[in-house]
Write a protein that holds these residues in place. Structure first.
Motif, PDB file in Angstrom:
ATOM      1  N   VAL A 136       0.848  -1.189   0.000  1.00 37.78           N
ATOM      2  CA  VAL A 136       0.000   0.000   0.000  1.00 37.78           C
ATOM      3  C   VAL A 136       0.884   1.240   0.000  1.00 37.78           C
ATOM      4  O   VAL A 136       1.776   1.369   0.849  1.00 37.78           O
TER       5      VAL A 136
ATOM      6  N   ARG B  10       0.629   5.698  -0.974  1.00 29.18           N
ATOM      7  CA  ARG B  10      -0.197   6.808  -1.465  1.00 29.18           C
ATOM      8  C   ARG B  10       0.261   7.288  -2.831  1.00 29.18           C
ATOM      9  O   ARG B  10      -0.501   7.944  -3.545  1.00 29.18           O
TER      10      ARG B  10
ATOM     11  N   GLU C 122       1.548   6.759  -6.793  1.00 29.36           N
ATOM     12  CA  GLU C 122       1.239   5.813  -7.864  1.00 29.36           C
ATOM     13  C   GLU C 122       2.491   5.148  -8.422  1.00 29.36           C
ATOM     14  O   GLU C 122       2.396   4.173  -9.159  1.00 29.36           O
TER      15      GLU C 122
ATOM     16  N   GLY D  26      -3.203   3.971  -2.210  1.00 24.89           N
ATOM     17  CA  GLY D  26      -4.106   4.441  -1.172  1.00 24.89           C
ATOM     18  C   GLY D  26      -3.344   4.839   0.064  1.00 24.89           C
ATOM     19  O   GLY D  26      -2.127   4.656   0.163  1.00 24.89           O
ATOM     20  N   LYS D  27      -4.075   5.395   1.020  1.00 21.46           N
ATOM     21  CA  LYS D  27      -3.479   5.877   2.258  1.00 21.46           C
ATOM     22  C   LYS D  27      -3.973   5.057   3.432  1.00 21.46           C
ATOM     23  O   LYS D  27      -5.178   4.984   3.692  1.00 21.46           O
TER      24      LYS D  27
ATOM     25  N   LEU E  17      -7.851   1.571   5.104  1.00 24.03           N
ATOM     26  CA  LEU E  17      -7.457   2.643   4.201  1.00 24.03           C
ATOM     27  C   LEU E  17      -8.405   3.827   4.327  1.00 24.03           C
ATOM     28  O   LEU E  17      -9.515   3.711   4.860  1.00 24.03           O
TER      29      LEU E  17
ATOM     30  N   THR F 269     -10.160   5.133   2.180  1.00 25.84           N
ATOM     31  CA  THR F 269     -11.392   4.889   1.419  1.00 25.84           C
ATOM     32  C   THR F 269     -12.384   4.037   2.202  1.00 25.84           C
ATOM     33  O   THR F 269     -13.533   3.870   1.776  1.00 25.84           O
TER      34      THR F 269
ATOM     35  N   GLU G 273     -11.706   0.844   2.732  1.00 23.40           N
ATOM     36  CA  GLU G 273     -11.347  -0.539   2.406  1.00 23.40           C
ATOM     37  C   GLU G 273     -10.498  -1.124   3.535  1.00 23.40           C
ATOM     38  O   GLU G 273      -9.669  -0.443   4.138  1.00 23.40           O
TER      39      GLU G 273
ATOM     40  N   THR H 270       0.341  12.986  -5.207  1.00 28.72           N
ATOM     41  CA  THR H 270       0.269  11.527  -5.287  1.00 28.72           C
ATOM     42  C   THR H 270       0.565  10.992  -6.687  1.00 28.72           C
ATOM     43  O   THR H 270       0.761   9.798  -6.849  1.00 28.72           O
TER      44      THR H 270
END
Length: 368
Positions: A31, A33, A35, A72-73, A86, A88, A90, A114
Motif C-alpha cells: 500500500v 499513497r 502511484e 491508497g493511504k 485505508l 477509502t 477498504e 500523489t
C-alpha cells in the motif's frame, strides 16, 4: 501455496525490498499513497536539472509477480480484527502487517502530491527557481546539504551560493573530520561560501535569514537540509501513540517487531533502530524482516525457522556526490579511521547514475 497475508504499508526502499522478498511465499499487498516508486536518491539532481525531472519515478507494475500494489493511504492498523484500514474505508486483512512509511524529507527531496505529474511539476518549479536566483542559500551541512549545494553550483556557476551549517564541521555524522575537510575544500574551490557554526532561521523580512549571532543574510531562494521527520502521525491519530518513541519513530525489538506485537513489524527510516538512516540500512532491515516474517508464518511444521536478531550498522559506507563526476566515499575500516575514496570511486558507485539502474532492476525493469 502461500503461507498467509502480508500487508506492507509504504512503498519506499524498505517496503519494496520486503514486498519483493516475500512475493513468492505470501499473499503480499503493498500500500502506498504514490502511484509510482520515488527514487529519492535522484531527487536532489532532479530539483536542479530538467533532464532529470522524471528519473526518480519508477512504476510499481513489475514489482510483484503474484502480489498486488494498492494506491491508497493507510489510516489505521486494526489489531483486533487484523486489518489495515485505508482512507477509502477498504480493509485489508493481514496475518502480518509491516509499517514501512519512511520519513518526510525537505524540498526538493520530496514527492509532492500523489501522481507523477504533480511531483514532476514541483521539480520543474524548483528548476526554474534555481535558474532565476542570484543567491541560493542551503541550510544543513550533512550529506544531503553538501550534495544539493554541489548540484546547484554546477547548474548555476554564475550564481552566489551559500551553505550554512550549525556544526563546526561538514559531514560531522561520519565520526571523522576528514570527509568534512575534503567537502569544504571542494565547495570553497567552486566559490561556495560555507558558514560553519551558523544556526539559521528565517528573518523578519521576506528573503532574509538570520543566524544565532544576529547576522542577516539575504537570499532569493533557500533549501533546508536539516533532517527528516518519520511518517508516523497517522499512527498517533489512529490511537497507536504507544507504539512511538519521543521522536515519533516506531519502537521495535531486535527482530524488528513493533514492541508488544508479534504480527506487526516496522522497517526502514520509520523505526527507532539506532543507526544512520541510509538506503543500505533500510535494505538490510527489509531482508532480515523478510526472514523473520517467513519464520512467523511457518511457526509450526518441519519448515519452521528461528527468527534472527538485527544488528544495527555502526559504521556505514557513505557516498556523497559532488555532481555527476566527483565526490567522496567514506569507507569504514575495522579497527581504525575511515578510508576516504575520491572522485573515480564515487562516480562509478553513485555520482553518475545516482543508483537509478540498480533501483530499476529492483522494481523489475531493465537498467536503462
Amino acid at each position: 501455496m502461500y503461507d498467509g497475508d502480508v500487508v506492507v504499508i509504504g512503498g519506499g526502499y524498505a517496503g519494496v525490498r520486503l514486498a519483493r522478498r516475500l512475493d513468492g511465499t505470501a499473499r503480499v499487498t503493498l500500500v502506498d499513497r504514490k502511484e509510482v516508486f520515488f527514487h529519492r536518491v535522484a531527487s536532489l539532481r532532479a530539483g536542479v536539472r530538467p533532464e532529470w525531472t522524471h528519473t526518480p519515478f519508477i512504476p510499481y507494475d513489475r514489482l510483484l509477480a503474484h502480489g498486488r500494489v494498492v494506491a491508497g493511504k493507510a489510516v489505521r492498523v486494526d489489531t483486533a480484527r487484523r486489518q489495515v484500514v485505508l482512507a477509502t474505508g477498504e480493509r485489508l486483512p493481514y496475518d502480518v502487517a509491516v509499517i514501512a512509511t519512511g520519513a518526510d524529507y525537505p524540498e526538493p527531496a520530496r514527492f509532492t502530491g500523489t501522481t507523477t505529474e504533480e511531483a514532476a511539476k514541483s521539480f520543474a518549479e524548483h528548476q526554474r527557481d534555481v535558474a532565476a536566483a542570484d543567491h541560493v542559500l542551503v541550510v544543513g551541512g550533512g550529506p544531503g546539504g553538501v550534495e544539493l549545494v554541489a548540484e546547484i553550483r554546477l547548474a548555476r556557476p554564475g550564481a552566489r551560493v551559500t551553505l550554512a551549517h550549525s556544526g563546526p564541521a561538514l559531514l560531522d555524522s561520519t565520526g571523522s573530520d576528514r570527509p568534512g575537510r575534503k567537502a569544504l575544500a571542494w565547495l570553497e574551490s567552486h566559490d561556495v561560501q560555507v558558514r560553519l557554526e551558523s544556526f539559521m532561521s528565517p528573518g523578519t523580512d521576506f528573503g532574509t535569514y538570520r543566524d544565532a549571532r544576529g547576522t542577516v543574510i539575504e537570499a532569493d531562494l533557500s533549501f533546508w537540509a536539516t533532517g527528516t521527520t518519520p511518517n508516523t502521525l497517522w499512527l498517533r491519530l489512529a490511537g497507536h501513540g504507544d507504539w512511538l518513541d519521543a521522536t515519533g519513530h516506531v519502537k521495535v525489538d531486535r527482530t524488528l517487531r513493533v514492541d508488544g506485537r508479534t504480527d506487526v513489524f516496522a522497517v526502514g527510516d520509520v523505526n527507532d533502530v539506532s543507526e544512520l538512516k541510509v538506503t543500505p540500512a533500510a535494505l538490510a532491515q527489509a531482508d532480515l524482516a523478510a526472514h523473520n516474517i517467513r519464520a512467523f508464518l511457518r511457526s509450526s511444521g518441519r519448515h519452521r525457522k528461528e527468527p534472527r536478531l538485527y544488528r544495527p550498522t555502526r559504521r556505514t559506507p557513505l557516498i556523497v556526490p559532488f555532481g555527476p563526476a566527483d565526490g567522496l566515499t567514506v569507507l569504514p575500516v575495522p579497527g581504525g579511521d575511515s578510508a576516504i575514496l575520491g572522485s573515480r570511486t564515487t562516480t562509478l558507485a553513485k555520482a553518475r547514475t545516482l543508483l537509478t539502474p540498480y533501483m530499476r532492476r529492483q522494481l523489475g525493469y531493465t537498467a536503462a
